[in-house]
Design a protein around this motif. Structure first.
Motif, PDB file in Angstrom:
ATOM      1  N   GLY A  64      46.810   3.619 -17.215  1.00  0.00           N
ATOM      2  CA  GLY A  64      47.713   3.294 -16.121  1.00  0.00           C
ATOM      3  C   GLY A  64      47.003   2.633 -14.957  1.00  0.00           C
ATOM      4  N   ASN A  65      47.797   2.195 -13.984  1.00  0.00           N
ATOM      5  CA  ASN A  65      47.202   1.488 -12.845  1.00  0.00           C
ATOM      6  C   ASN A  65      47.036   2.362 -11.601  1.00  0.00           C
ATOM      7  OD1 ASN A  65      49.815   1.782 -11.946  1.00  0.00           O
ATOM      8  ND2 ASN A  65      50.266  -0.404 -11.815  1.00  0.00           N
ATOM      9  N   ILE A  66      47.421   3.634 -11.669  1.00  0.00           N
ATOM     10  CA  ILE A  66      47.343   4.486 -10.486  1.00  0.00           C
ATOM     11  C   ILE A  66      45.907   4.718 -10.009  1.00  0.00           C
ATOM     12  CG2 ILE A  66      47.710   6.855  -9.665  1.00  0.00           C
ATOM     13  CD1 ILE A  66      50.414   6.831 -10.892  1.00  0.00           C
ATOM     14  N   PRO A  67      44.932   5.017 -10.898  1.00  0.00           N
ATOM     15  CA  PRO A  67      43.573   5.228 -10.391  1.00  0.00           C
ATOM     16  C   PRO A  67      43.031   4.049  -9.600  1.00  0.00           C
ATOM     17  CG  PRO A  67      43.745   6.090 -12.603  1.00  0.00           C
ATOM     18  CD  PRO A  67      45.027   5.348 -12.337  1.00  0.00           C
ATOM     19  N   ALA A  68      43.268   2.825 -10.082  1.00  0.00           N
ATOM     20  CA  ALA A  68      42.781   1.645  -9.350  1.00  0.00           C
ATOM     21  C   ALA A  68      43.476   1.517  -8.007  1.00  0.00           C
ATOM     22  CB  ALA A  68      43.004   0.385 -10.186  1.00  0.00           C
ATOM     23  N   LEU A  69      44.763   1.822  -7.958  1.00  0.00           N
ATOM     24  CA  LEU A  69      45.501   1.732  -6.703  1.00  0.00           C
ATOM     25  C   LEU A  69      45.056   2.814  -5.719  1.00  0.00           C
ATOM     26  CD1 LEU A  69      49.084   0.962  -8.061  1.00  0.00           C
ATOM     27  CD2 LEU A  69      47.533  -0.605  -6.871  1.00  0.00           C
ATOM     28  N   VAL A  70      44.724   4.002  -6.241  1.00  0.00           N
ATOM     29  CA  VAL A  70      44.205   5.061  -5.371  1.00  0.00           C
ATOM     30  C   VAL A  70      42.900   4.602  -4.726  1.00  0.00           C
ATOM     31  CG1 VAL A  70      43.192   7.381  -5.322  1.00  0.00           C
ATOM     32  CG2 VAL A  70      45.328   6.984  -6.549  1.00  0.00           C
ATOM     33  N   ASP A  71      42.041   3.947  -5.497  1.00  0.00           N
ATOM     34  CA  ASP A  71      40.786   3.436  -4.937  1.00  0.00           C
ATOM     35  C   ASP A  71      41.046   2.413  -3.839  1.00  0.00           C
ATOM     36  OD1 ASP A  71      39.155   4.990  -6.526  1.00  0.00           O
ATOM     37  OD2 ASP A  71      38.952   3.491  -8.102  1.00  0.00           O
ATOM     38  N   LEU A  72      41.998   1.528  -4.070  1.00  0.00           N
ATOM     39  CA  LEU A  72      42.338   0.531  -3.056  1.00  0.00           C
ATOM     40  C   LEU A  72      42.876   1.206  -1.795  1.00  0.00           C
ATOM     41  CD1 LEU A  72      44.079  -2.276  -5.161  1.00  0.00           C
ATOM     42  CD2 LEU A  72      41.781  -2.297  -4.199  1.00  0.00           C
ATOM     43  N   TYR A  73      43.729   2.191  -1.992  1.00  0.00           N
ATOM     44  CA  TYR A  73      44.349   2.900  -0.866  1.00  0.00           C
ATOM     45  C   TYR A  73      43.301   3.634  -0.035  1.00  0.00           C
ATOM     46  CZ  TYR A  73      47.036   6.523   1.575  1.00  0.00           C
ATOM     47  OH  TYR A  73      47.550   7.373   2.516  1.00  0.00           O
ATOM     48  N   THR A  74      42.422   4.384  -0.693  1.00  0.00           N
ATOM     49  CA  THR A  74      41.419   5.155   0.053  1.00  0.00           C
ATOM     50  C   THR A  74      40.397   4.237   0.718  1.00  0.00           C
ATOM     51  OG1 THR A  74      40.161   5.478  -2.011  1.00  0.00           O
ATOM     52  CG2 THR A  74      41.667   7.237  -1.334  1.00  0.00           C
ATOM     53  N   ASP A  75      40.039   3.144   0.059  1.00  0.00           N
ATOM     54  CA  ASP A  75      39.117   2.193   0.684  1.00  0.00           C
ATOM     55  C   ASP A  75      39.721   1.589   1.948  1.00  0.00           C
ATOM     56  OD1 ASP A  75      36.869   2.388  -0.878  1.00  0.00           O
ATOM     57  OD2 ASP A  75      37.438   0.798  -2.258  1.00  0.00           O
ATOM     58  N   ALA A  76      41.028   1.335   1.904  1.00  0.00           N
ATOM     59  CA  ALA A  76      41.696   0.692   3.026  1.00  0.00           C
ATOM     60  C   ALA A  76      41.936   1.646   4.196  1.00  0.00           C
ATOM     61  CB  ALA A  76      43.024   0.087   2.565  1.00  0.00           C
ATOM     62  N   HIS A  77      41.972   2.959   3.928  1.00  0.00           N
ATOM     63  CA  HIS A  77      42.378   3.891   4.975  1.00  0.00           C
ATOM     64  C   HIS A  77      41.335   4.935   5.356  1.00  0.00           C
ATOM     65  CE1 HIS A  77      46.255   2.300   3.573  1.00  0.00           C
ATOM     66  NE2 HIS A  77      46.717   2.606   4.767  1.00  0.00           N
ATOM     67  N   LYS A  78      40.250   5.050   4.633  1.00  0.00           N
ATOM     68  CA  LYS A  78      39.303   6.135   4.929  1.00  0.00           C
ATOM     69  C   LYS A  78      38.673   6.001   6.315  1.00  0.00           C
ATOM     70  CE  LYS A  78      35.510   3.925   2.362  1.00  0.00           C
ATOM     71  NZ  LYS A  78      34.625   4.090   1.176  1.00  0.00           N
ATOM     72  N   ALA A  79      38.532   4.773   6.813  1.00  0.00           N
ATOM     73  CA  ALA A  79      37.940   4.595   8.144  1.00  0.00           C
ATOM     74  C   ALA A  79      38.823   5.182   9.242  1.00  0.00           C
ATOM     75  CB  ALA A  79      37.693   3.109   8.404  1.00  0.00           C
ATOM     76  N   ALA A  80      40.123   5.298   8.967  1.00  0.00           N
ATOM     77  CA  ALA A  80      41.054   5.821   9.972  1.00  0.00           C
ATOM     78  C   ALA A  80      41.095   7.347   9.982  1.00  0.00           C
ATOM     79  CB  ALA A  80      42.459   5.274   9.719  1.00  0.00           C
ATOM     80  N   HIS A  81      40.430   7.983   9.014  1.00  0.00           N
ATOM     81  CA  HIS A  81      40.438   9.442   8.906  1.00  0.00           C
ATOM     82  C   HIS A  81      39.080   9.988   9.304  1.00  0.00           C
ATOM     83  CE1 HIS A  81      44.350   9.969   6.809  1.00  0.00           C
ATOM     84  NE2 HIS A  81      44.110   8.743   6.417  1.00  0.00           N
ATOM     85  N   ARG A  82      39.053  10.885  10.278  1.00  0.00           N
ATOM     86  CA  ARG A  82      37.798  11.467  10.713  1.00  0.00           C
ATOM     87  C   ARG A  82      37.296  12.539   9.749  1.00  0.00           C
ATOM     88  NH1 ARG A  82      40.325  11.139  15.914  1.00  0.00           N
ATOM     89  NH2 ARG A  82      39.300   9.582  17.217  1.00  0.00           N
ATOM     90  N   GLU A  83      38.176  13.050   8.911  1.00  0.00           N
ATOM     91  CA  GLU A  83      37.764  14.087   7.976  1.00  0.00           C
ATOM     92  C   GLU A  83      36.751  13.525   6.983  1.00  0.00           C
ATOM     93  OE1 GLU A  83      39.669  17.178   4.697  1.00  0.00           O
ATOM     94  OE2 GLU A  83      40.967  15.873   5.863  1.00  0.00           O
ATOM     95  N   LYS A  84      35.596  14.155   6.909  1.00  0.00           N
ATOM     96  CA  LYS A  84      34.547  13.690   6.013  1.00  0.00           C
ATOM     97  C   LYS A  84      35.022  13.794   4.573  1.00  0.00           C
ATOM     98  CE  LYS A  84      29.577  14.209   5.250  1.00  0.00           C
ATOM     99  NZ  LYS A  84      28.379  15.011   5.600  1.00  0.00           N
ATOM    100  N   ARG A  85      34.813  12.736   3.805  1.00  0.00           N
ATOM    101  CA  ARG A  85      35.186  12.663   2.393  1.00  0.00           C
ATOM    102  C   ARG A  85      36.699  12.814   2.199  1.00  0.00           C
ATOM    103  NH1 ARG A  85      31.939   9.890  -0.116  1.00  0.00           N
ATOM    104  NH2 ARG A  85      32.853  10.683  -2.035  1.00  0.00           N
TER     105      ARG A  85
END
Length: 353
Positions: A64-85
């Motif tokens: 399926g395509n969900i794992p790749a989309l999850v990677d795109l989503y987290t890459d695009a938004h992790k900088a906005a989250h102060r929570e480590k990891r």
């Protein structure tokens, strides 16, 4: 083509994606530069091509395509989250949805995923539902998903009200066992200002370009608080006067670390204290004080402060303003250890005439 270098200035591109000579390239680990598209084609095209390449090269275990989309989503938004990891929340999603395409997910899939993984862990279940809700909404907005957000309509039970009050002797014991001076300053400021630890950990020494940041205003003699929980709703703020005791704590924080920082309370590198790191120090102190069995959390400090203020005679309006609440009912939730009123009615067993 030259080897990829770690970017030193954030450019908003996904991890390991670079713009070079008018084109976007992806550089997976152990491989060369893979051209995705021309820069003129736009980021939407680049993300689509990146998802396709990631499906081919990084996920032989799923279809399926969900794992790749999850990677795109987290890459695009992790900088906005102060929570480590923060991006680690995506790992169980990638695992359980490895063979599913995004438009195949329905509410039943989400409910089964939450139930199977965190059946008796409500806080984690609520956290993962929040992560999924944001992920699916992003997929819809970016055009990867045409179906409705499958998290819509999924109701989660609210956690039971927490009726915990830290007695003064316990609070004093915990404070005396905190082994990091910055966290001790955080605890004291949480109590003295009745604010959440998020606001204290985000407190700056001076005003910044971030209009939502909390900061110390020496000129007016106050601390400006814009609680994070009100940013997207009421935007209720509160200015807290710098009392002599607060000034003492601020001075302790200023001289505690050897590294200069924009944050009043900061880690050894001068950066933002994450909630998990701060909680780790707090729990260590609770255990050292032999109070671990009580399960006190940093969040309980705010409840103690408001309860103590109520017992000191402050009226509801003052308490509501201090807590930056729009509704007094919300403030009342923080009052702990309330004593039951004593009835003044006295009856006797009736006798027949």
């Amino acid at each position: 083509m030259n080897a990829a270098r770690r970017r030193t200035v954030p450019d908003g591109l996904p991890n390991r994606v670079y713009a070079k000579s008018g084109s976007y390239y992806w550089v997976p680990k152990g491989a060369g530069w893979i051209k995705l598209c021309r820069v003129d084609d736009g980021e939407r095209k680049m993300l689509e091509r990146l998802a396709a390449e990631m499906r081919k090269r990084e996920r032989p275990e799923g279809l399926g395509n969900i794992p790749a989309l999850v990677d795109l989503y987290t890459d695009a938004h992790k900088a906005a989250h102060r929570e480590k990891r923060w991006e680690d929340y995506g790992k169980p999603v990638k695992k359980d949805f490895a063979d599913i395409n995004i438009d195949q997910v329905d509410p039943a899939c989400v409910k089964e995923f939450l139930r199977n993984n965190w059946h008796d862990k409500l806080p984690m279940k609520r956290m993962m539902r929040s992560f999924l809700n944001g992920f699916f909404q992003w997929c819809r907005e970016e055009g990867y998903m045409t179906a409705e957000n499958p998290c819509n309509g999924i109701k989660m039970p609210k956690p039971d009200p927490r009726d915990v009050y830290i007695p003064n002797d316990h609070f004093d014991l915990i404070r005396s066992n905190i082994d990091d001076p910055m966290i001790l300053c955080m605890v004291d400021l949480c109590y003295l200002t009745v604010q959440r630890s998020t606001e204290i950990r985000n407190l700056r020494w001076r005003k910044t370009d971030d209009k939502t940041a909390n900061w110390v205003d020496r000129e007016k003699g106050v601390i400006h608080f814009m609680p994070s929980k009100t940013l997207k709703s009421s935007r209720v703020a509160v200015d807290w006067p710098i009392s002599a005791e607060i000034e003492t704590v601020l001075e302790r924080a200023r001289t505690a670390g050897s590294v200069k920082s924009q944050y009043v309370v900061h880690n050894q590198e001068g950066g933002f204290w994450s909630d998990t790191s701060a909680l780790r120090v707090w729990r260590r102190a609770c255990n050292a004080a032999k109070l671990g069995k009580h399960g006190y959390t940093i969040k309980d400090i705010r409840a103690k402060a408001l309860t103590d203020a109520q017992r000191a005679g402050y009226d509801m309006k003052a308490l509501r303003i201090a807590a930056a609440h729009t509704d007094a009912k919300t403030t009342e939730i923080y009052f702990k250890g309330r004593e039951a009123p004593v009835s003044t009615i006295h009856l006797t067993i009736p006798k027949s005439a």
